[in-house]
Design an enzyme around this catalytic site. Structure first.
Site, mmCIF file in Angstrom:
data_model
loop_
_atom_site.group_PDB
_atom_site.id
_atom_site.type_symbol
_atom_site.label_atom_id
_atom_site.label_comp_id
_atom_site.label_asym_id
_atom_site.label_seq_id
_atom_site.Cartn_x
_atom_site.Cartn_y
_atom_site.Cartn_z
ATOM 1 N N ASP A 95 0.829 -1.210 0.000
ATOM 2 C CA ASP A 95 0.000 0.000 0.000
ATOM 3 C C ASP A 95 0.869 1.267 0.000
ATOM 4 O OD1 ASP A 95 0.716 -0.805 2.685
ATOM 5 O OD2 ASP A 95 -0.652 0.689 3.469
ATOM 6 N N GLU A 171 0.014 -1.266 5.566
ATOM 7 C CA GLU A 171 1.040 -0.823 6.515
ATOM 8 C C GLU A 171 0.820 0.618 6.933
ATOM 9 O OE1 GLU A 171 4.678 1.058 7.976
ATOM 10 O OE2 GLU A 171 3.627 1.544 6.125
HETATM 11 ZN ZN ZN Z 1 6.478 2.380 4.335
#
Ligand code: ZN
Length: 425
Positions: A95, A171
């Site tokens: 992401d 994340e």
């Molecule tokens: Zn990162």
């Protein structure tokens, strides 16, 4: 063998540009940040890896109705090694964060642009680089790990221990659909032994421009959102109300100073070397100046040295909160959108030693262990007792406009990773 591996990586620049370009075309923004998730990017990456000869791939989908396909996928690539104990993981995330203000970009954030020349703010020359959202955070680490794996797989070299590349979802917004989900669902939706205590994890998602910092610890992280319930009244009649804003402001000030004083130790592993307790977000209350607000919301970001258990800090928050409630005749409730403790990995752990040796060999620099402000994916793994180190060589342009990755760093980091994969430990 080392020469063979390094020359493969040196000759892989067109391949790394291709992979960066294709990944960049597929924005994988979390639904929390207004995006549709990681599915398109993950599907592409899986097919690309397969076409390149990495065939042992498993996808694990965390359900999330808000995301495209209703899932937040993480992908694991396995390269079987001569031994299957103490497996080496390299964990990157798929992401990315949104581009931010469009006017600050000199090119389209989703189209990789190559650049050369120019200097950093400190006057040092910038080498050939790629520009685009995500090219550094975290595609630099992702692409380096892929190049390292390909340098072995494509030349018939078996790693000394089994290598696992993890391309994780989610994340940037707390990992509830990423590493946290994978760890929590072991034995149910994820194989029970996906991660083992003896595994080592390199997380190439933080570092410095020389590649000297190896992050092995982080502060405990607490985000708190306080809601103060008072009694709304006319601005001229505070005697008839209970000012929620005033009470909230009093609480913010008392928490900042009170907690800083109570939890005042210093630890040189960290920068700053003390715990921080900062009031941050303030939500709007009444729209007009002449109303005393009956309800008020503010948030705090707290980064606490690992020696202080979070429950001790929360108990002190409760004590201070009770004082404010009594003084202002209000009630205060709070939630903790993030609340995590983190056990450090030892500076003497085999992973840290091996990494330090490999970095010295590739970049000719001496590394040092550091601790950071907290809230990274490393904490989830360390809390499971799995040694984890965060390292890469980056200028740290993550989340900035015109984010870039130096091609030499992608290549160099891939060599460090290939050394880790082929070393005994
Ligand atoms: Zn990162």
């Amino acid at each position: 063998m080392k020469d063979k591996i390094f020359s493969f990586i040196d000759n892989s620049v067109p391949l790394l540009v291709e992979l960066e370009t294709e990944l960049c075309k597929r924005p994988a923004i979390s639904p929390d940040a207004g995006g549709e998730g990681e599915l398109d990017k993950c599907v592409f990456l899986e097919a690309w890896l397969r076409a390149q000869g990495i065939s042992q791939l498993e996808r694990y989908d965390a359900p999330d109705a808000r995301a495209k396909g209703g899932v937040r996928p993480s992908l694991v690539a396995t390269i079987p090694g001569k031994a299957d104990t103490k497996r080496l993981w390299i964990m990157s995330h798929i992401d990315v964060v949104p581009p931010g203000e469009a006017g600050l970009w000199q090119s389209d954030p989703w189209t990789v642009v190559q650049a050369d020349g120019g200097t950093r703010p400190d006057g040092t020359p910038l080498g050939p680089r790629l520009i685009g959202r995500g090219v550094e955070d975290n595609q630099q680490g992702l692409v380096s790990s892929v190049l390292a794996a390909l340098s072995l797989v494509r030349q018939g070299i078996a790693p000394s221990h089994t290598v696992k590349l993890l391309f994780a979802a989610d994340e940037e917004n707390g990992s509830a659909y990423g590493i946290d989900w994978l760890l929590k669902n072991q034995g149910t939706k994820v194989p029970a032994d996906l991660f083992r205590k003896d595994d080592m994890v390199l997380i190439p998602d933080g570092g410095d421009s020389q590649g000297v910092s190896i992050e092995i610890a982080e502060k405990n992280l607490v985000w708190a959102r306080f809601t103060t319930h008072g009694l709304q009244a006319h601005g001229s009649r505070p005697d008839q109300g209970a000012n929620a804003h005033l009470a909230g402001a009093d609480l913010a000030v008392r928490l900042h100073y009170g907690l800083s004083e109570k939890f005042s130790d210093h630890d040189s592993l960290f920068e700053p070397d003390y715990s921080t307790f900062q009031p941050t977000k303030k939500e709007a209350n009444v729209p007009n100046i002449n109303t005393i607000p009956g309800e008020d919301v503010f948030c705090m970001d707290m980064r606490i040295l690992p020696r202080y258990p979070v429950k001790t800090v929360l108990a002190e928050i409760d004590r201070i909160k009770a004082e404010v409630e009594a003084k202002h005749r209000v009630t205060i409730t709070y939630t903790t959108p993030q609340c995590m403790e983190s056990k450090p990995t030892s500076a003497d752990a085999p992973l840290v030693k091996l990494l330090s040796k490999s970095v010295a060999e590739v970049y000719g620099v001496k590394t040092r262990p550091i601790g950071i402000g907290g809230g990274t994916v490393g904490a989830y793994l360390r809390n499971e007792g799995i040694d984890s180190a965060v390292w890469c060589r980056i200028d740290d342009t993550a989340h900035q406009p015109n984010e870039y990755a130096i091609i030499g760093n992608i290549v160099g980091d891939a060599k460090v990773m290939a050394l880790l994969m082929t070393s005994q430990c």
